[in-house]
Motif scaffolding. Structure first.
Motif, PDB file in Angstrom:
ATOM      1  N   SER A   1      93.666  37.540 -84.851  1.00 31.44           N
ATOM      2  CA  SER A   1      93.901  36.673 -83.690  1.00 31.44           C
ATOM      3  C   SER A   1      92.760  36.700 -82.687  1.00 31.44           C
ATOM      4  O   SER A   1      92.612  35.774 -81.891  1.00 31.44           O
ATOM      5  N   ALA A   2      91.946  37.766 -82.683  1.00 34.95           N
ATOM      6  CA  ALA A   2      90.775  37.853 -81.814  1.00 34.95           C
ATOM      7  C   ALA A   2      89.537  37.978 -82.693  1.00 34.95           C
ATOM      8  O   ALA A   2      89.470  38.865 -83.547  1.00 34.95           O
TER       9      ALA A   2
ATOM     10  N   LYS B   1      87.940  27.372 -74.791  1.00 26.45           N
ATOM     11  CA  LYS B   1      89.220  27.966 -75.207  1.00 26.45           C
ATOM     12  C   LYS B   1      90.130  28.169 -73.996  1.00 26.45           C
ATOM     13  O   LYS B   1      89.680  28.572 -72.929  1.00 26.45           O
TER      14      LYS B   1
ATOM     15  N   SER C   1      94.041  32.670 -73.652  1.00 26.38           N
ATOM     16  CA  SER C   1      93.535  34.036 -73.578  1.00 26.38           C
ATOM     17  C   SER C   1      94.677  35.014 -73.832  1.00 26.38           C
ATOM     18  O   SER C   1      95.855  34.637 -73.834  1.00 26.38           O
ATOM     19  N   ILE C   2      94.313  36.268 -74.019  1.00 27.78           N
ATOM     20  CA  ILE C   2      95.305  37.306 -74.265  1.00 27.78           C
ATOM     21  C   ILE C   2      96.090  37.611 -72.999  1.00 27.78           C
ATOM     22  O   ILE C   2      97.261  37.975 -73.053  1.00 27.78           O
TER      23      ILE C   2
ATOM     24  N   ARG D   1     101.853  32.533 -78.699  1.00 28.03           N
ATOM     25  CA  ARG D   1     100.499  32.902 -78.252  1.00 28.03           C
ATOM     26  C   ARG D   1      99.585  33.179 -79.435  1.00 28.03           C
ATOM     27  O   ARG D   1      98.434  32.715 -79.471  1.00 28.03           O
TER      28      ARG D   1
ATOM     29  N   GLN E   1      96.316  31.119 -80.266  1.00 27.98           N
ATOM     30  CA  GLN E   1      95.048  31.860 -80.277  1.00 27.98           C
ATOM     31  C   GLN E   1      94.320  31.640 -81.597  1.00 27.98           C
ATOM     32  O   GLN E   1      93.113  31.370 -81.623  1.00 27.98           O
TER      33      GLN E   1
ATOM     34  N   ARG F   1      90.732  29.769 -82.449  1.00 28.97           N
ATOM     35  CA  ARG F   1      89.643  30.607 -82.954  1.00 28.97           C
ATOM     36  C   ARG F   1      89.406  30.434 -84.453  1.00 28.97           C
ATOM     37  O   ARG F   1      88.621  31.163 -85.052  1.00 28.97           O
TER      38      ARG F   1
END
Length: 442
Positions: A37-38, A158, A161-162, A381, A385, A389
């Protein structure tokens, strides 16, 4: 530092990775982490981090794991590791924060940790023993400060965000306070939760070991909320369980210290609260050092000064952790020394830190003209995300050993990365319908 080229053209985040991952297990591990996810772009520094934290056997297992949560039975089937090998390796990987294990559906399920929130935070939250904190801190500083990482996380407009900012109690104009929703109040979030844990702030811990001790904020601030999250943190020695009263005191201490409270960017079942200072926080650093205003999702509130109350002291500008309050010229004598406060609406997080030290009560938060949309759940989320990404295909087809799923990942991933498709699915018009379809499928 630019990403180091690979001798052959590497597959994208959806690449097939079997039990035998080739000669370079760390490159395969890097691809797995970059597909979560990141994003975690490849570089020499990332290789150094992975070689420091994972043994070759660790790397081979995590590279072969699915991108999502899996039971031991499924891991045994997919990775090629025996049950005894899996149990032995996972007993070591989970306490180090390199694999997350949660109890769900009557069994433990395991997933690789992303770089953030995951590998970095959990590594720097570890305590006990003779741990090489200085070495870890230097490696993470170098990697998180590299241009490709910040660009992959926050670049290209984007929006998901987290973390999201939460207004401090008392920072919103009284006449507008009735409009504040429970998920925008730290005290209400705590009150709605049944279990709590506090651990070391990974960012401040990193900076302390780099010799940056200037801010003086206590390390024991990082807050975890909710049964599954607290169970993982406490069981693996990454935090200590605390009472609701101690958690509320932690929130109030952050208000007094002028810290930004950043919460899990969801409306329901918030799993963490971060207590962030502008000098140490790596996420606020995405704003301060890299210029990505979207590194933290704003609250639905924005700062503004009442000219009838303002005395022109300049404190609000000095208190703002992201330098979002400039000083403008004004003929009024009270502004002669520091100028008139001017809020940069593109930067302001709506955190309320500027209001805490404003003695005349001139600086307060008011509702933004356009309401900010925060994902309702963690599921939403993560899906959004990953869509932003370019890794959503890994959540949809997460078996790295299946050739059929590998083909589907490549096909769907290519389609979802098309700018018109991504813009449409992220738009206010189609986003809820898209998320609803995925929930139904799940």
């Amino acid at each position: 530092m630019q990403a180091a080229p690979h001798p052959a053209t590497p597959p994208g985040p959806g690449a097939v990775i079997g039990h035998t991952v080739g000669k370079d297990v760390y490159r395969a591990l890097g691809r797995k982490i970059d597909g979560l996810s990141a994003r975690a772009p490849w570089s020499d520094t990332l290789r150094a981090i992975l070689e420091e934290l994972y043994s070759e056997e660790d790397a081979r297992l995590v590279a072969a794991m699915p991108w999502g949560f899996s039971s031991l039975d499924r891991l045994e089937e997919i990775t090629g590791f025996s049950r005894s090998e899996l149990e032995r390796l996972l007993r070591s990987l989970c306490p180090r924060g390199l694999v997350v294990d949660v109890w769900a559906g009557g069994k433990y399920r395991y997933a690789p940790s992303p770089m953030v929130i995951g590998i970095f935070e959990f590594t720097m939250m570890r305590t006990g023993g003779n741990l090489p904190y200085e070495k870890w801190a230097a490696l993470f500083r170098d990697y998180l400060e590299e241009g490709p990482f910040a660009e992959a996380m926050f670049g290209d407009g984007k929006r998901v965000s987290i973390m999201r900012a939460i207004p401090h109690d008392g920072s919103i104009r009284p006449e507008e306070y009735v409009e504040v929703l429970d998920y925008e109040k730290a005290a209400a979030i705590v009150d709605a939760t049944d279990r709590f844990a506090i651990g070391l702030c990974s960012c401040r811990h990193e900076h302390r070991h780099l010799g940056a001790n200037g801010c003086g904020v206590p390390l024991d601030t990082c807050s975890t909320l909710g049964g599954r999250s607290v169970d993982y943190m406490v069981r693996n020695g990454l935090a200590r369980e605390v009472s609701k009263q101690e958690m509320l005191e932690n929130v109030e201490r952050s208000r007094e210290l002028g810290l930004v409270i950043n919460a899990d960017n969801v409306q329901r079942n918030v799993s963490f609260l971060c207590h962030c200072c502008g000098c140490c926080c790596n996420v606020l650093g995405g704003i301060n050092r890299h210029g990505y205003a979207n590194a933290v999702v704003t609250s639905n509130w924005i700062a503004g000064s009442d000219p009838d109350r303002c005395i022109g002291c300049g404190i609000c500008s000095r208190q703002c952790p992201i330098a979002a309050i400039d000083r403008g010229d004004d003929p009024d004598p009270k502004y002669r020394q520091f100028g008139r406060p001017v809020v940069n609406e593109e930067l302001c997080l709506g955190c309320g830190v500027c209001t805490v030290r404003c003695k005349p009560g001139a600086m307060k938060l008011t509702q933004r003209e356009q309401r900010v949309l925060h994902p309702e759940t963690t599921f939403e989320r993560i899906i959004l995300q990953c869509l932003e990404r370019g890794t959503l295909q890994n959540q949809l087809f997460d078996d790295p050993t299946s050739l059929t799923q590998g083909f589907a990942r490549a096909l769907v991933g290519g389609f979802l990365r098309l700018p018109p498709v991504k813009r449409a699915l992220m738009s206010d018009v189609l986003r809820s319908r898209f998320l609803g379809a995925l929930k139904g499928a799940a």
